[in-house]
Design an enzyme around this catalytic site. Sequence first.
Site: not given
Length: 289
Positions: A162, A166, A175
């Site tokens: 990804r 998100h 992160y």
Amino acid sequence: MAQCFGNEEDTSTKGRQMPVHFGSPEHHFHTISSPLATQIPQAAGVGYALRRDPYRRARSIAACYFGEGAASEGDFHAGMMLASTIPSPTLYITRNNGFAISTPSTEQYYGDGIASRGPGYGIDTVRVDGNDVLAVLKAVREGRRRCLEQGRAVLIEAMSYRVGHHSTSDDSFAYRARAEVEDRKRIDNPIVRFRLFMESQGWWNAAAEEELKTRLKADVMKAFKRAESIKRNELGQLFTDVYGGEEPWNLKEQREELTGLLKKYGEAWEPWKAELAKFKNSGQDLLKP
């Protein structure tokens, strides 16, 4: 686009779902729902129903999509068990993109991904390069063939990454390193890979690429502006399509409460007036005697 804006042309959810949570009875596409993994056991039931239908058992299967994060839910195991024992011709397609929002896959499981779980349930399973369009196409076609011929479930794990956040409220660089994302985008971009393959076959070129991007951007912006100008459904439809038969007491109570608030603030408070103007009939359907 209508579903993203929740306007009156949103025939699948009537503006009562999050964006990109559409559905289509015409195309046998169940409405997307936010709770993780609930669709997995539901799909097993759909596949079972199709297998019992003499008119559809030879041509129809159920297809269910989810990420590796959803596979950490108990519903994943319930769905796999149900699909394998009924049995059910359901094609389960797992997109393993490495992250469940901010949780990396290394913290989601200690075993060998999701594909390793399929054989334990007696389900035919394959892991495929999810960034290879043709490999995914071949795996899905083979999975569908097995579902139809065997009347049983198949599990496909598509390995990907990804590169985006998100959601608009997620800053993935909190992160993971920005350099890691940029490397992935440059080295293993599925769109670039497929474009280069088509160019190598003489089926595509830079001019066609630019023309396509320009045309699609114009189409999207045209649809965006149109959907933005269309009003939402009547406010009273907020209380429809929830229960069959007679409307229960709790919805009647909520309708009466909202109607009272509209009478009190609908014409007196500017924020309410502005919001009501976005609905068809400006909420007057609730104020009718």
